[in-house]
Structures are given as C-alpha cells and as structure tokens.
Design an enzyme around this catalytic site. Structure first.
Site, PDB file in Angstrom:
ATOM      1  N   HIS A 144     -10.125   1.956  -0.406  1.00 53.82           N
ATOM      2  CA  HIS A 144     -10.069   0.911   0.617  1.00 53.82           C
ATOM      3  C   HIS A 144     -11.195   1.035   1.661  1.00 53.82           C
ATOM      4  O   HIS A 144     -10.940   0.823   2.863  1.00 53.82           O
ATOM      5  CB  HIS A 144      -8.690   0.954   1.278  1.00 53.82           C
ATOM      6  CG  HIS A 144      -8.199  -0.369   1.787  1.00 53.82           C
ATOM      7  ND1 HIS A 144      -8.864  -1.097   2.755  1.00 53.82           N
ATOM      8  CD2 HIS A 144      -7.101  -1.095   1.470  1.00 53.82           C
ATOM      9  CE1 HIS A 144      -8.183  -2.204   3.011  1.00 53.82           C
ATOM     10  NE2 HIS A 144      -7.114  -2.231   2.243  1.00 53.82           N
ATOM     11  N   GLU A 187     -11.612  -3.702  -3.539  1.00 54.13           N
ATOM     12  CA  GLU A 187     -10.604  -2.730  -3.977  1.00 54.13           C
ATOM     13  C   GLU A 187     -10.330  -2.978  -5.457  1.00 54.13           C
ATOM     14  O   GLU A 187      -9.636  -3.931  -5.811  1.00 54.13           O
ATOM     15  CB  GLU A 187      -9.317  -2.923  -3.174  1.00 54.13           C
ATOM     16  CG  GLU A 187      -9.483  -2.840  -1.671  1.00 54.13           C
ATOM     17  CD  GLU A 187      -8.352  -3.550  -0.939  1.00 54.13           C
ATOM     18  OE1 GLU A 187      -7.186  -3.169  -1.142  1.00 54.13           O
ATOM     19  OE2 GLU A 187      -8.618  -4.483  -0.176  1.00 54.13           O
ATOM     20  N   HIS A 220       0.796  -1.230   0.000  1.00 51.76           N
ATOM     21  CA  HIS A 220       0.000   0.000   0.000  1.00 51.76           C
ATOM     22  C   HIS A 220       0.831   1.284   0.000  1.00 51.76           C
ATOM     23  O   HIS A 220       0.535   2.241   0.717  1.00 51.76           O
ATOM     24  CB  HIS A 220      -0.963   0.012   1.193  1.00 51.76           C
ATOM     25  CG  HIS A 220      -2.039  -1.036   1.118  1.00 51.76           C
ATOM     26  ND1 HIS A 220      -2.457  -1.610  -0.056  1.00 51.76           N
ATOM     27  CD2 HIS A 220      -2.793  -1.618   2.097  1.00 51.76           C
ATOM     28  CE1 HIS A 220      -3.425  -2.484   0.192  1.00 51.76           C
ATOM     29  NE2 HIS A 220      -3.645  -2.520   1.482  1.00 51.76           N
TER      30      HIS A 220
HETATM   31  C1  GLA Z   1      -5.509  -5.128   1.698  1.00 52.10           C
HETATM   32  C2  GLA Z   1      -4.559  -6.246   1.771  1.00 52.10           C
HETATM   33  C3  GLA Z   1      -4.754  -6.931   3.070  1.00 52.10           C
HETATM   34  C4  GLA Z   1      -4.576  -5.975   4.200  1.00 52.10           C
HETATM   35  C5  GLA Z   1      -5.525  -4.861   4.081  1.00 52.10           C
HETATM   36  C6  GLA Z   1      -5.286  -3.853   5.164  1.00 52.10           C
HETATM   37  O1  GLA Z   1      -6.787  -5.557   1.485  1.00 52.10           O
HETATM   38  O2  GLA Z   1      -4.657  -7.131   0.715  1.00 52.10           O
HETATM   39  O3  GLA Z   1      -3.877  -7.987   3.162  1.00 52.10           O
HETATM   40  O4  GLA Z   1      -3.302  -5.443   4.162  1.00 52.10           O
HETATM   41  O5  GLA Z   1      -5.400  -4.265   2.826  1.00 52.10           O
HETATM   42  O6  GLA Z   1      -5.213  -4.432   6.414  1.00 52.10           O
END
Ligand code: GLA
Length: 374
Positions: free
Chosen positions: A201, A338, A127
C-alpha cells in the site's frame, strides 16, 4: 594454485562480501507501546537507489530514486518518526492483510462455516480488520541476493485472529534490485483452509512526497475491464469494459483528466478507488500499469502475477497527516497501485479464488520498476 593466488582470491571474496553487506544496514526506529523493538532496514542498490523498510507492518517508509538529472527524491508518502506510524490510518507503505481491500459486511462462508470479521469500514471489513498485518511486528532479517539487497519479513497470523480461520504464515521479501526495481515476493501458507489477499500500500508521488497533487501524472493501465462497485465500494460482481468510460487507461492519460467527470463509479470511489482486471493470465508475470511525471521525468512501471490492481488516488487524504518533509498531505497527494485479487472475492465464486487450502503454498510477485525519460 600457489599461496599468493589463494590469498588474493580470499581478499577479493572478502571485499565483495563487505561491499554487498554494506548494501543493507539496520538501525533502531522506535518501540511499540508494549515495548517491542522496531528496526529500520536501509537497502541501497548499485545505483544509489535506496529503500527504507521497517519490521512494523512491513512498511516501506522511504524510497529514493533519481529524476532525469540524477537528483534523488523520496517518492513515497510517509512519516519521519515511528510513533506517527502507530496512527497510520491511510496505510502508508504497508503490507495489508490478511485480506487487503473489502469483504462485504465482514462475512464469508468457507466449507459450510460462516466466518464473521470486524466491520471497520462502514458495514464492511477493510484491510484485514482492526489490527491488520500493517499494525503488527514482523520478524525481519536482511539478505544479500544476486539481484540486490533484500529484507525478508515473516508474520504468523494465529487461527482466529481478526476472525479468520487457520494459522497463516506470510513471508514477504523486498528486494531492491540493481535494475532499480522494488520487487516484492509473497509466500503464504496455512494449516487450515482460509482466505487471503495480501497487497502493498505505498502511496507514490513521482515528483517527490510533499510536492502537491498527482493529477498531472500520466497513467497507463493494462486492463480492458475493471471491477465496478456499489456505493460502499463492494463489487457488483460484473467485470465491466473500460471502453468509453473514465476508467479507460489503455492509452496514457493524466490522472486528473477525467477524475471529476459526472460518473457514478467515480462518485462511489470519491475518485479512482477500483480494481482493474489486468490483461493476460493471472499467475504469470505481466505488465500491469505505468505512471509518468513529466516534471521530474520519473517513470514507474508495475508488473505482477496478481489478477488485479487497485488504483487508488488518495481520495481520503485530507491534510490532517504531516509527512516526512513537514508538509501536510492533502487530498490526492499520492496514488497507490495495489496489486491484488478482486475485493470481496470470498463472496463472488466467479472471481479468481482467494481461498488458500491447508498445506498449499501461495506465491505471488510484484515489481515497481523505476526509470526516467526526457
Ligand atoms: C484502499 C482502499 C481505499 C482506502 C485506502 C486507505 O486503497 O480501497 O478505499 O481505504 O485503501 O485509505
């Protein structure tokens, strides 16, 4: 036209402008530790649907939509005060970037140069790194569009930030349309070749945030294939058929129906935490997924131009975060859709490219559409 008609017309125009203006309001929400002002923009559409968005992380803090009886509830997880967002490790409601999802070992090579990024998820980059787009202050301004009230947010990510090459400008417009959609338009440019993968997200709970787990939500995903990963959630490179696996959501299926099956991929993800390859052509707006909560009757459809959608079932929520209604968010109390390119694309030449070339403009749109059924 006589004077009376002209003044009538003027009054009418003014009244419309005021009515439209009233759909976006702005209020102070807090200050960052270094003193930057954080504002909360409230968007309200013609049906009373309401979204709150702040200029920190371009975060959607609240989204109120009606149930089948017209009762409004907030369907996204989040906090009631700004300071809690400074410790928003689940990425509630944020725009994630410069690269949403993982890059293996935080390394990729572009034009013969190897770039090293922070490793903030085991040995991998997640991220956007230590201070991703979810933790920066964006420049925001409100817009009134034909489609509905909107807020436009811009962030300039400097060359070298978090290890990425190029000055990258990200522009995100959230529109709360009068068709009860939260529409997100992304425009991205750079002055040097780079990689990028912005996504949104929000954690949804269509029964209302704080109302428990989402295992009874019924989900459909328009994908014949998904992206299997290794134990560190890095793609193996294969695009695997969902047929005969717990990843087959071509027909409506409760999230919880198969989530605890003895399946290697489910174990690697601690549940669902994978990218599905959306059927149809990337770049073309198409149906990606839907979720339905029978208790409230709320339906959310997801449409996108992106090649994939990461379906994440809140597997890492653990009760340590207290939400807006004072309830602790436990494991699987929310789910994310997402929309994005596949994880680790810079290291998989066979995946749709996440390279953005100098001078190119990348455009992408995702729509979360709300309705109800009996
Ligand atoms: C995304 C990732 C997850 C986790 C979330 C935040 O969805 O794929 O593994 O990191 O973000 O917790």
């Amino acid at each position: 036209m006589n004077l009376r008609r002209i003044s009538l017309l003027l009054i009418l125009l003014l009244a419309t402008a005021v009515a439209v203006d009233a759909q976006v309001t702005k209020q102070p929400f807090g200050k960052t530790p270094d003193g930057q002002q954080i504002d909360l923009y409230t968007l309200r559409n013609a049906h009373g649907v309401e979204a709150k968005i702040m200029n920190y992380g371009a975060i959607v803090t609240s989204l109120k939509v009606p149930d089948r009886n017209g009762k409004f509830d907030d369907v996204v997880l989040g906090f009631s005060d700004f300071d809690s967002y400074l410790k928003n490790d689940p990425y509630f409601g944020a725009i994630v970037g410069r690269y949403g999802n993982r890059i293996a070992k935080g390394r990729f090579t572009l034009n013969g140069v190897e770039y090293k990024l922070a490793t903030n998820n085991g040995e991998n980059h997640l991220h956007g790194g230590i201070k991703g787009f979810d933790k920066v202050v964006w420049t925001a301004h409100q817009l009134t569009t034909k489609a509905g009230p909107a807020v436009a947010l811009t962030y300039l990510s400097k060359d070298g930030e978090e290890g990425y090459p190029g000055n990258l400008t990200a522009n995100v417009v959230y529109t709360l349309t009068n068709n009860d959609e939260l529409k997100i338009d992304y425009t991205v440019t750079t002055d040097k070749d780079t990689v990028h993968n912005l996504t949104h997200h929000s954690y949804f709970n269509l029964a209302g945030e704080g109302s428990g787990d989402i295992l009874n939500h019924v989900v459909t995903i328009n994908a014949n294939r998904f992206v299997p990963t290794d134990a560190g959630s890095i793609p193996t490179g294969e695009l695997k058929s969902v047929a005969g696996t717990p990843f087959d959501f071509l027909k409506p299926m409760a999230i919880g129906a198969r989530i605890n099956q003895d399946d290697e991929q489910l174990k690697f993800g601690n549940g669902y935490d994978h990218t599905w390859v959306i059927n149809g052509r990337p770049g073309v707006m198409r149906f990606a997924a839907t979720a339905y909560d029978a208790t409230s009757g709320r339906v959310m459809q997801v449409w996108t131009t992106e090649p994939g959608v990461q379906f994440y079932t809140g597997n890492f929520l653990n009760g340590t975060k207290t939400g807006k209604s004072g309830k602790a968010y436990e494991r699987r109390n929310g789910f994310c859709f997402e929309t994005q390119h596949y994880p680790d694309s810079p290291n998989h030449p066979s995946f749709p490219t996440t390279t953005l070339k100098k001078g190119q403009t990348y455009k992408s749109t995702t729509i979360y559409r709300f309705s109800t059924k009996r």
